[in-house]
Design a protein around this motif. Structure first.
Motif, PDB file in Angstrom:
ATOM      1  N   TYR A  14       0.810  -1.289  -0.054  1.00 46.25           N
ATOM      2  CA  TYR A  14      -0.097  -0.035   0.163  1.00 46.25           C
ATOM      3  C   TYR A  14       0.849   1.385   0.038  1.00 46.25           C
ATOM      4  O   TYR A  14       0.598   2.264  -0.710  1.00 46.25           O
ATOM      5  CB  TYR A  14      -0.995  -0.051   1.244  1.00 46.25           C
ATOM      6  N   ALA A  15       1.753   1.168   0.811  1.00 46.76           N
ATOM      7  CA  ALA A  15       2.696   2.374   0.997  1.00 46.76           C
ATOM      8  C   ALA A  15       3.573   2.707  -0.278  1.00 46.76           C
ATOM      9  O   ALA A  15       3.656   3.855  -0.829  1.00 46.76           O
ATOM     10  CB  ALA A  15       3.632   2.230   1.991  1.00 46.76           C
ATOM     11  N   PHE A  16       3.947   1.556  -0.922  1.00 48.96           N
ATOM     12  CA  PHE A  16       4.792   1.929  -2.249  1.00 48.96           C
ATOM     13  C   PHE A  16       3.772   2.522  -3.306  1.00 48.96           C
ATOM     14  O   PHE A  16       4.200   3.082  -4.212  1.00 48.96           O
ATOM     15  CB  PHE A  16       5.098   0.416  -2.807  1.00 48.96           C
ATOM     16  N   ALA A  17       2.621   1.996  -3.288  1.00 48.22           N
ATOM     17  CA  ALA A  17       1.667   2.514  -4.206  1.00 48.22           C
ATOM     18  C   ALA A  17       0.985   3.883  -4.079  1.00 48.22           C
ATOM     19  O   ALA A  17       0.805   4.727  -4.981  1.00 48.22           O
ATOM     20  CB  ALA A  17       0.528   1.477  -4.471  1.00 48.22           C
ATOM     21  N   ALA A  18       0.469   3.919  -2.903  1.00 52.15           N
ATOM     22  CA  ALA A  18      -0.193   5.179  -2.537  1.00 52.15           C
ATOM     23  C   ALA A  18       0.669   6.502  -2.109  1.00 52.15           C
ATOM     24  O   ALA A  18       0.268   7.571  -2.818  1.00 52.15           O
ATOM     25  CB  ALA A  18      -0.702   4.916  -0.919  1.00 52.15           C
ATOM     26  N   ILE A  19       2.133   6.445  -1.853  1.00 53.42           N
ATOM     27  CA  ILE A  19       2.595   7.575  -1.428  1.00 53.42           C
ATOM     28  C   ILE A  19       2.990   8.476  -2.773  1.00 53.42           C
ATOM     29  O   ILE A  19       2.761   9.566  -2.852  1.00 53.42           O
ATOM     30  CB  ILE A  19       4.298   7.053  -0.801  1.00 53.42           C
ATOM     31  N   PRO A  20       3.592   7.881  -3.690  1.00 51.16           N
ATOM     32  CA  PRO A  20       3.835   8.551  -5.077  1.00 51.16           C
ATOM     33  C   PRO A  20       2.374   9.049  -5.622  1.00 51.16           C
ATOM     34  O   PRO A  20       2.466  10.198  -6.197  1.00 51.16           O
ATOM     35  CB  PRO A  20       4.602   7.649  -5.865  1.00 51.16           C
ATOM     36  N   SER A  21       1.383   8.261  -5.285  1.00 51.78           N
ATOM     37  CA  SER A  21       0.053   8.623  -6.123  1.00 51.78           C
ATOM     38  C   SER A  21      -0.423   9.845  -5.474  1.00 51.78           C
ATOM     39  O   SER A  21      -0.942  10.671  -5.994  1.00 51.78           O
ATOM     40  CB  SER A  21      -0.973   7.437  -6.138  1.00 51.78           C
ATOM     41  N   ARG A  22      -0.383   9.878  -4.060  1.00 53.68           N
ATOM     42  CA  ARG A  22      -0.741  10.927  -3.257  1.00 53.68           C
ATOM     43  C   ARG A  22      -0.124  12.439  -3.860  1.00 53.68           C
ATOM     44  O   ARG A  22      -0.682  13.490  -3.876  1.00 53.68           O
ATOM     45  CB  ARG A  22      -0.670  10.754  -1.926  1.00 53.68           C
ATOM     46  N   TYR A  23       1.122  12.254  -3.808  1.00 57.11           N
ATOM     47  CA  TYR A  23       1.959  13.239  -4.127  1.00 57.11           C
ATOM     48  C   TYR A  23       1.359  14.124  -5.435  1.00 57.11           C
ATOM     49  O   TYR A  23       1.171  15.228  -5.778  1.00 57.11           O
ATOM     50  CB  TYR A  23       3.406  13.110  -4.216  1.00 57.11           C
ATOM     51  N   LEU A  24       1.131  13.079  -6.339  1.00 60.05           N
ATOM     52  CA  LEU A  24       0.756  13.730  -7.763  1.00 60.05           C
ATOM     53  C   LEU A  24      -0.599  14.131  -7.797  1.00 60.05           C
ATOM     54  O   LEU A  24      -1.074  15.023  -8.381  1.00 60.05           O
ATOM     55  CB  LEU A  24       0.885  12.343  -8.782  1.00 60.05           C
ATOM     56  N   PHE A  25      -1.612  13.301  -7.194  1.00 60.63           N
ATOM     57  CA  PHE A  25      -2.980  13.847  -7.090  1.00 60.63           C
ATOM     58  C   PHE A  25      -3.131  15.207  -6.319  1.00 60.63           C
ATOM     59  O   PHE A  25      -3.673  16.129  -6.802  1.00 60.63           O
ATOM     60  CB  PHE A  25      -3.761  12.681  -6.377  1.00 60.63           C
ATOM     61  N   GLU A  26      -2.496  15.316  -5.171  1.00 61.91           N
ATOM     62  CA  GLU A  26      -2.575  16.531  -4.277  1.00 61.91           C
ATOM     63  C   GLU A  26      -2.025  17.603  -5.010  1.00 61.91           C
ATOM     64  O   GLU A  26      -2.405  18.779  -4.972  1.00 61.91           O
ATOM     65  CB  GLU A  26      -1.820  16.332  -3.013  1.00 61.91           C
TER      66      GLU A  26
END
Length: 552
Positions: A349-361
């Motif tokens: 989850y962390a590997f997938a979510a961390i970069p995705s969060r940064y791009l979405f936000e």
């Protein structure tokens, strides 16, 4: 003849009593049986407070004396989800007293880890073996037998029953211990944990959680240093509308068990729910630092999973403060991590979510469309829900830059993942992916000029998300569906409806940077200047980058 018969009967009764007495006295498992468990052994390795504080636990067992303190320490570690170290502590007891049935109970508990990631096949096998040995040992008290029966029920039919069903079995077993031994505070604590573990994520009445909370808060006045009470109260109220009730415990738990990386992190669940970003950052900086200390000390090659869990919450908190500098620093640091132990649900989850969060936000749509899966050697096929996050990010990026062929390809992959999770009967995760699919289809329809269809789909996604809870492993959905609805309405030049959507989302996700900023923009365009000014003042209270810098 009768006289001879009457003479024989007492002898038979005596023989029977002696037989069962001997059986009760000597059922210690053999060394081979113990070795078959595959126990984790070694000196305890923990970081954090140099005084090694884990809170106060008093768990009554039959084998008192030389192992009492060791057992209480092992249970304290168990209550803070320090599973590896707790198992080593229970193994030490087994080495000293192989006839201690409750030590094997402890090993079985270490391999269940409720509220966290479900056990692997190896952990299920180990836990089942430990529970089997615990049940075979005699003598033991009725109370101990019921504790052992409770955890044994979780491992029964492990090849046929799903994790949730077996968690309900554990709940029922602990309910019996709780009823039969009302003075046993540990029974009450573990029963509360069992209620939380068996709660239905779709139950918006929070029936089981509220019952657990009442039990735990009734215990707290007499047990202010008990790690499990504080820890489980945080989990119990880790929901919108309930989180405020756990805030005192969130501010207490890290001081109860400062030598546990998980205890240092856990308060941030409540801080995140309430939008208290500075406290969330402080909590996770401490937890990540402790986890980084633990990995080399424990001989872990690479990084410990608890570090990545803390990083996910840390990046999320930085982003909500508008602190892109420190958020990016953590994202870049994540890219250097190629090995993590153990490889599990929360790591994926962390590997997938961390970069995705940064791009979405930051609405970096071009980079979102090209997001690559990292690390390359990670077994993503074993974690379809987490892999879906990456595909959703790519899809939304592609839609926003007009690359519709790429968006369609990513949508097809999301549908395959949804079908896979449905076939696996993992309905919660399948539903989470379905929310992403609805949101993605909505934005594809919007970009195609079909506004009515787009809003219909986006409202469906938001309604579905409102009816389910986020998974405990994550600080927030990668991007809230109702916030996406607000974004869409704002782009459609419907600011009055966008304002309603953003405000509704902020009730669930208070102090989100983009949600608050969205309200300000929508209010201004709607002529609601007083509302805009109010939210602008609110934004300035939490979006202040002048805070302690990250450690990387």
């Amino acid at each position: 003849m009768k006289e001879k018969l009457f003479a024989i009967v007492p002898l038979l009764l005596i023989s029977t009593v002696v037989f069962f007495s001997c059986k009760e006295k000597n059922t210690e498992p053999s060394k081979d049986q113990i070795n078959e468990i595959g126990l984790k052994r070694g000196e305890l390795v923990l970081c954090g407070s140099p005084d090694k504080h884990f809170g106060s636990v008093e768990f009554e067992i039959s084998n008192k004396g030389k192992i009492k303190d060791d057992f209480n320490l092992a249970v304290a570690l168990l209550h803070s989800f320090e599973y590896d170290e707790a198992e080593k502590a229970f193994a030490k007891i087994i080495d000293k007293s192989p006839d201690c049935a409750m030590a094997y109970w402890g090993v079985a508990m270490c391999n269940y880890h409720p509220l966290w990631t479900p056990p692997t096949k190896a952990e299920l096998k180990k836990g089942a073996k430990a529970a089997e040995i615990a049940r075979s040992i005699k003598p033991k008290s009725t109370r101990e037998a019921e504790y052992i029966d409770a955890i044994s029920s979780f491992y029964q039919n492990r090849d046929k029953s799903d994790h949730h069903t077996r968690s309900i079995n554990f709940e029922n077993g602990m309910a019996k211990v709780y009823r039969d031994f009302p003075e046993d505070k540990e029974a009450a604590v573990f029963y509360a944990l069992a209620l939380d573990a068996a709660a239905d994520p779709a139950d918006k009445t929070f029936k089981k959680q509220k019952k657990a909370g009442a039990i735990l808060y009734s215990l707290y006045p007499n047990e202010p240093n008990h790690p499990g009470i504080a820890h489980y109260i945080i989990h119990t109220y880790d929901y919108p509308g309930l989180a405020q009730q756990a805030l005192p415990m969130a501010r207490r738990y890290a001081n109860i068990a400062p030598s546990s990386a998980h205890a240092l992190h856990m308060p941030s669940h409540i801080f995140t729910r309430l939008g208290l970003w500075d406290e969330a950052i402080t909590s996770n900086l401490a937890s990540v630092s402790s986890a980084q200390c633990y990995a080399p000390a424990a001989g872990i090659k690479g990084h410990w999973d608890e570090e990545l869990h803390g990083l996910d919450y840390l990046v999320y908190a930085y982003l909500q403060k508008g602190d892109n500098k420190d958020a990016k620093k953590q994202c870049d640091y994540l890219q250097t991590i190629t090995e993590v132990h153990p490889v599990n649900f929360k790591v994926a989850y962390a590997f997938a979510a961390i970069p995705s969060r940064y791009l979405f936000e930051n609405k970096l749509w071009d980079k979102a469309a090209k997001l690559t899966v990292s690390p390359l050697n990670f077994p993503w096929k074993n974690f379809p829900w987490q892999a879906a996050i990456v595909h959703f990010t790519r899809l939304m990026g592609a839609v926003h830059i007009g690359s519709m062929d790429t968006a369609k390809a990513e949508l097809a992959k999301l549908n395959v993942i949804h079908d896979t999770l449905t076939m696996q009967k993992d309905l919660y995760k399948a539903n989470q992916v379905q929310i992403q699919i609805k949101a993605a289809e909505a934005w594809m329809q919007f970009k195609a000029g079909k506004n009515e269809d787009a809003l219909n789909l986006m409202n469906q996604a938001a309604d579905m998300e409102d009816k389910t809870e986020k998974h405990p492993v994550t600080p927030c959905e990668v991007i809230p569906a109702r916030e996406l609805l607000g974004d869409m309405l704002l782009e459609m030049n419907k600011p009055d409806k966008a304002l309603i959507a953003y405000q509704a989302d902020l009730k669930t996700h208070p102090n989100r940077f983009n949600g608050t900023y969205g309200v300000i923009m929508a209010a201004k365009k709607s002529g609601e200047n007083i509302t805009a000014e109010s939210y602008q003042r609110q934004l300035l209270t939490f979006a202040n980058p002048n805070k302690p810098a990250s450690t990387h």
